[in-house]
Design an enzyme around this catalytic site. Structure first.
Site, PDB file in Angstrom:
ATOM      1  N   LYS A 113      12.715  -5.475  -8.091  1.00 39.31           N
ATOM      2  CA  LYS A 113      11.681  -5.136  -7.096  1.00 39.31           C
ATOM      3  C   LYS A 113      12.021  -3.916  -6.246  1.00 39.31           C
ATOM      4  O   LYS A 113      13.161  -3.698  -5.873  1.00 39.31           O
ATOM      5  CB  LYS A 113      11.438  -6.339  -6.162  1.00 39.31           C
ATOM      6  CG  LYS A 113      10.778  -7.518  -6.820  1.00 39.31           C
ATOM      7  CD  LYS A 113       9.358  -7.240  -7.302  1.00 39.31           C
ATOM      8  CE  LYS A 113       8.364  -7.223  -6.162  1.00 39.31           C
ATOM      9  NZ  LYS A 113       8.220  -8.515  -5.512  1.00 39.31           N
ATOM     10  N   GLU A 153       3.330  -2.151   4.057  1.00 38.44           N
ATOM     11  CA  GLU A 153       2.707  -3.470   4.246  1.00 38.44           C
ATOM     12  C   GLU A 153       2.721  -3.870   5.715  1.00 38.44           C
ATOM     13  O   GLU A 153       1.761  -4.439   6.242  1.00 38.44           O
ATOM     14  CB  GLU A 153       3.463  -4.530   3.438  1.00 38.44           C
ATOM     15  CG  GLU A 153       3.444  -4.300   1.941  1.00 38.44           C
ATOM     16  CD  GLU A 153       4.561  -5.084   1.271  1.00 38.44           C
ATOM     17  OE1 GLU A 153       4.472  -6.325   1.253  1.00 38.44           O
ATOM     18  OE2 GLU A 153       5.535  -4.467   0.795  1.00 38.44           O
ATOM     19  N   HIS A 190     -15.711   1.393  -5.155  1.00 39.75           N
ATOM     20  CA  HIS A 190     -15.612  -0.034  -5.527  1.00 39.75           C
ATOM     21  C   HIS A 190     -14.285  -0.335  -6.222  1.00 39.75           C
ATOM     22  O   HIS A 190     -14.190  -1.265  -7.016  1.00 39.75           O
ATOM     23  CB  HIS A 190     -16.774  -0.477  -6.415  1.00 39.75           C
ATOM     24  CG  HIS A 190     -18.106  -0.034  -5.908  1.00 39.75           C
ATOM     25  ND1 HIS A 190     -18.860  -0.788  -5.035  1.00 39.75           N
ATOM     26  CD2 HIS A 190     -18.798   1.121  -6.099  1.00 39.75           C
ATOM     27  CE1 HIS A 190     -19.974  -0.131  -4.731  1.00 39.75           C
ATOM     28  NE2 HIS A 190     -19.952   1.042  -5.358  1.00 39.75           N
ATOM     29  N   SER A 193      14.249  -7.294  -3.350  1.00 42.27           N
ATOM     30  CA  SER A 193      13.952  -8.716  -3.234  1.00 42.27           C
ATOM     31  C   SER A 193      15.248  -9.483  -3.351  1.00 42.27           C
ATOM     32  O   SER A 193      16.163  -9.073  -4.064  1.00 42.27           O
ATOM     33  CB  SER A 193      12.993  -9.119  -4.356  1.00 42.27           C
ATOM     34  OG  SER A 193      13.148 -10.486  -4.666  1.00 42.27           O
TER      35      SER A 193
END
Ligand code: ARG
Length: 455
Positions: free
Chosen positions: A280, A287, A153, A274
């Site tokens: 970043k 992704e 979970h 970024s």
């Protein structure tokens, strides 16, 4: 192209909708292989003169050279790869080329080419999966003793090792590879000789062409041979399932590389920045792999929808099969290569994993098990008591192994200092000795198994 029956040329929209050459040129080598097998068989059976057979074979070699050298001019007005090759063959060898299409149709031709292509794609997928398994195995070997929180979970559940986690993916990938192997076993039969749909009146030898192309036997039913695309669906479903498995690893990489976790770090080579936020370090490839999973499922759904309800035997609808398969193959290949690169590149941070593991009271189950084992308590009661002790530790803001015995004894007076032996992360991990469990000795067995298997 269509001979005597046609006086007028096609409408301009027809020139846009009918060609498949822009994509089916990827079947060129398979088409040449099919034509060679067919030409040899026609000559051997005395259906075409030996001299024509020889001329066709020489011509096919010349065409192949042009294609491989990038000199072949693909023409949209010739619709597809089959007619492009045949037309060029005619320019090279003259009249003999016209005999190649005896006892053959583009329907059995394309089915043959496509099976050959998908067969190779399955082999390629298996090799790439193998590579990803090897990267995971190498990480596992480095981290048999590296403790991290195991989650259920997405809540800290029980301590596990990073090696154990990596090896879970090795297992999943083995099943993915198995699906591609199964697909090959089923698809490897020859449609060639089914002709348009009903077979042919010429005395062809389908066993010979099947053998020449590495198929195990000719397909039994000519209608089935030209209309079946379940082999492509099976390939796409194997791609889809593999992508869903790989997307879970990709998703975990996204989490693990987030500073909120900090479990692993990717080098600059596998990170992007970024344009606005200088700090970043984005795990872009992970992704994208996660995102591309939807695309491959889309390929499966698109082809399933094309085939659904389609009457036997051949319909031009089936021309829609190839782009979906090519797209899925390209996407899967790219994704597996990116994942293999990232897994090989990543550096795990055992300290960050340990901090996260300590935070979640992940040895509460070990405490409950101790109450069962030593005090002979029923597990349900032990679960309740361990829960109360966790609550107490949470309030005191300490981990279970740092909670004073006196505090624990307020909840269960029969607890002794021996309980501390099971409350540390190491003790918990080491105790999970059941087959397939996370104990380092067990994980080493898994590693040895996969080292041998992936040799
Ligand atoms: N380009 C076609 C395809 O991709 C080849 C078969 C065409 N057959 C036909 N009868 N139009 O499926």
């Amino acid at each position: 192209m269509w001979g005597g029956r046609f006086a007028e040329g096609p409408a301009s929209v027809m020139k846009d909708i009918t060609p498949s050459i822009d994509f089916d040129k990827r079947l060129a080598l398979q088409d040449l292989a099919g034509s060679r097998a067919h030409a040899r068989m026609l000559a051997a059976q005395g259906i075409i003169p030996d001299a024509d057979g020889a001329a066709i074979l020489a011509g096919l070699d010349a065409v192949e050279k042009e294609i491989v050298d990038g000199k072949f001019v693909f023409k949209r007005e010739l619709e597809d790869i089959h007619l492009n090759i045949e037309s060029r063959l005619k320019e090279i060898v003259g009249e003999a080329a016209g005999r190649l299409h005896t006892a053959r149709s583009r329907n059995d031709q394309v089915a043959t080419d496509f099976r050959l292509w998908v067969r190779e794609a399955c082999t390629h997928a298996r090799a790439l999966i193998d590579g990803l398994q090897r990267s995971l195995l190498s990480q596992a070997e480095l981290h048999v003793e590296t403790i991290m929180p195991g989650f259920t979970h997405m809540q800290p559940a029980q301590p596990i090792t990073f090696a154990h986690h990596c090896l879970a993916y090795v297992e999943m990938l083995a099943r993915d590879a198995g699906r591609f192997a199964d697909a090959v076993a089923r698809l490897n039969e020859s449609p060639l000789g089914a002709a348009a749909l009903a077979g042919t009146s010429f005395p062809i030898d389908r066993k010979a062409t099947a053998k020449a192309l590495g198929f195990s036997h000719p397909m039994r039913n000519s209608l089935d041979a030209v209309s079946a695309r379940d082999f492509a669906l099976e390939y796409l479903s194997a791609c889809t399932i593999c992508m869903t498995n790989v997307s879970r690893l990709a998703g975990e990489l996204v989490q693990w590389t987030s500073p909120a976790f900090g479990f692993v770090r990717l080098s600059d080579a596998f990170t992007t920045g970024s344009s606005i936020m200088p700090q970043k370090r984005n795990p872009d490839a992970a992704e994208l792999v996660r995102g591309k999973t939807g695309r491959v499922l889309g390929d499966f759904v698109a082809l399933a929808t094309v085939v659904k309800g389609l009457a036997l035997a051949y319909g031009s609808d089936l021309q829609e099969d190839k782009e979906r398969v090519f797209d899925a193959a390209d996407t899967l290949g790219l994704s597996l290569r990116a994942m293999t690169g990232m897994i090989a590149d990543l550096k795990a941070d055992p300290a960050a994993m340990r901090r996260a593991a300590e935070a979640g009271f992940p040895t509460a189950t070990d405490l409950a098990d101790w109450l069962v084992r030593v005090l002979k308590m029923p597990f349900r009661e032990a679960h309740h008591i361990a829960g109360s002790i966790v609550k107490c530790a949470e309030e005191a803001q300490v981990s279970l192994d740092k909670l004073p015995l006196a505090e624990m004894q307020k909840i269960e007076p029969r607890l002794t200092k021996d309980v501390y032996a099971v409350l540390s992360l190491e003790a918990s991990v080491n105790s999970r000795m059941s087959e397939g469990g996370t104990a380092p000795s067990r994980v080493r067995e898994q590693i040895a198994f996969w080292r041998e298997k992936l040799k």
